[in-house]
Design a protein around this motif. Sequence first.
Motif, PDB file in Angstrom:
ATOM      1  N   PRO A 208     -40.429 -31.644 -26.722  1.00 44.77           N
ATOM      2  CA  PRO A 208     -41.480 -30.615 -26.868  1.00 44.77           C
ATOM      3  C   PRO A 208     -42.292 -30.401 -25.599  1.00 44.77           C
ATOM      4  O   PRO A 208     -42.684 -29.271 -25.302  1.00 44.77           O
ATOM      5  N   ALA A 209     -42.538 -31.480 -24.842  1.00 45.32           N
ATOM      6  CA  ALA A 209     -43.305 -31.333 -23.598  1.00 45.32           C
ATOM      7  C   ALA A 209     -42.572 -30.427 -22.618  1.00 45.32           C
ATOM      8  O   ALA A 209     -43.184 -29.559 -21.972  1.00 45.32           O
ATOM      9  N   LEU A 210     -41.257 -30.589 -22.514  1.00 46.83           N
ATOM     10  CA  LEU A 210     -40.476 -29.752 -21.611  1.00 46.83           C
ATOM     11  C   LEU A 210     -40.375 -28.318 -22.123  1.00 46.83           C
ATOM     12  O   LEU A 210     -40.413 -27.365 -21.336  1.00 46.83           O
ATOM     13  N   LEU A 211     -40.254 -28.146 -23.449  1.00 43.93           N
ATOM     14  CA  LEU A 211     -40.220 -26.794 -24.012  1.00 43.93           C
ATOM     15  C   LEU A 211     -41.524 -26.047 -23.710  1.00 43.93           C
ATOM     16  O   LEU A 211     -41.512 -24.873 -23.321  1.00 43.93           O
ATOM     17  N   ILE A 212     -42.639 -26.729 -23.883  1.00 44.66           N
ATOM     18  CA  ILE A 212     -43.942 -26.126 -23.615  1.00 44.66           C
ATOM     19  C   ILE A 212     -44.083 -25.802 -22.131  1.00 44.66           C
ATOM     20  O   ILE A 212     -44.549 -24.717 -21.749  1.00 44.66           O
ATOM     21  N   LEU A 213     -43.660 -26.738 -21.271  1.00 47.00           N
ATOM     22  CA  LEU A 213     -43.772 -26.534 -19.831  1.00 47.00           C
ATOM     23  C   LEU A 213     -42.922 -25.350 -19.382  1.00 47.00           C
ATOM     24  O   LEU A 213     -43.362 -24.513 -18.587  1.00 47.00           O
ATOM     25  N   LYS A 214     -41.687 -25.258 -19.909  1.00 49.35           N
ATOM     26  CA  LYS A 214     -40.805 -24.152 -19.527  1.00 49.35           C
ATOM     27  C   LYS A 214     -41.369 -22.811 -19.966  1.00 49.35           C
ATOM     28  O   LYS A 214     -41.247 -21.813 -19.255  1.00 49.35           O
TER      29      LYS A 214
END
Length: 481
Positions: free
Chosen positions: A354-360
Amino acid sequence: MKNRLFLGLGTVISVLGLSQVSVLAADSESGTETLGATLPLTWCIPFVCMLLCIAVMPLIAGEWWEKHKQWAVAGWSLLFLIPFAIFHGFGTMGEQLLEVMIGDYLTFIVLLFALFCVAGNISLEGDLVGTPKLNVLLLLIGTLLSSWIGTTGASMLMIRPIIKANKWRRRKVQIIVFFIFLVSNIGGCLTPVGDPPLLMGFMNGVDFFWSLRLAKVMVVNLIILLTVFFFLDTRAYKKDIADGRQKPVFDADTKKPVKLKGAHNIIFLIMIVGAVILSGVLPMKFPAFAKGINFCEGVTLSWAAIIEIVIMLAAAFLSFKTTSKKVRKANNFTWDAIQEVAILFIGIFITMIPALLILKARGSELGLTHPAQFFWTTGLLSSFLDNTPTYLVFFTTAASSGFTEGISTAMGVVPQVMLMAISCGAVFMGANTYIGNAPNFMVRSIAEENGIKMPSFVGYLVWSVSILVPTFFIDTLLFFL
């Protein structure tokens, strides 16, 4: 126990996600492209808890943690996967899980495994005495090697010789900490082989030798850190002597010359490096190699990646078959370090989805316009997240900002100073934490196997905040303002 645990975890994951691949379209109503834009930050709680476990549990329940860390990995992974499947659909969860396991974790762990095996079959023999001057020389050699055989390759190759040379000393934590700073991280900035973020840049149109422009930044860091290290190590060395530690003295007639045993394994190291380069070059030159085995929509294990994996595993297999067990025994070779990395990072990779999805999805909303902002934002996030997707997010953000002068890439034009800032942030600041770069954990584990009591997660942060952060402020003043 570990095998049964991961079999059970794999079964649950299969039931929850992989068996649902056939209904991906039905379950992913909003699509994964917009998922990160709507996810609340509360989905990052399992990731934060995973990091807290790594930081705190060795301090409050060290013995339990060593025996049962796999339960924490399984628990936090499932505490993310099951609710995510319930709220966003089994298909969406399965797709995200497959993407991170096939697209990221598989090649990541195979590369680490291959380098760990091959480097473990190379032993530096001879009478080396760990003094501040020798340690500076070994750190310098390791740092320069990192850009050409990768930070993991250089770390695995150099860590055992430096531990052996300093076996007689009592105070040696600073040696391993600076080894992580320089060899496991900062030294990887000069070529795309050195660190995966730079390989990602190369695959998106950045010239292979462009990263040599980062040499001036690396030299400044080398001078600062080796000077600080020499001061600290000299002070520790003098205290060891004052405490009665006897520096080994070798008779000129009986002194063993320094030589490599298992030197033929350098061929296998070159094979692994060649496989990494090949995986980047093949899809660019021959688009057919970008295709491969489709697991679901958007998740493909490319032929280039399959070739890379086969070559790396072949190198590891041939290394073991052609090297005497005596070499591994001389290195105190065990599987503990790679096992710990494999266990912890599977949980880190899963829970940081989720952290990477949000960052992207929202990285472009951060309003970054200045090189210093790119340097620190990319770096601080790379200290805790996978630095490759973090690099790609900010690389894409810079490339899509409408610049007309700079480096022409497949994503767009990126000003050279911006690309330098993003690259240095992703590579250098992986040294800020044990989880910032996989070699950090492996080096720590090997050091502890050899009786060196390393700082805790928080203790290591004290080292990095005290020494690296001021160094990075100097980098900012000199290069990114």
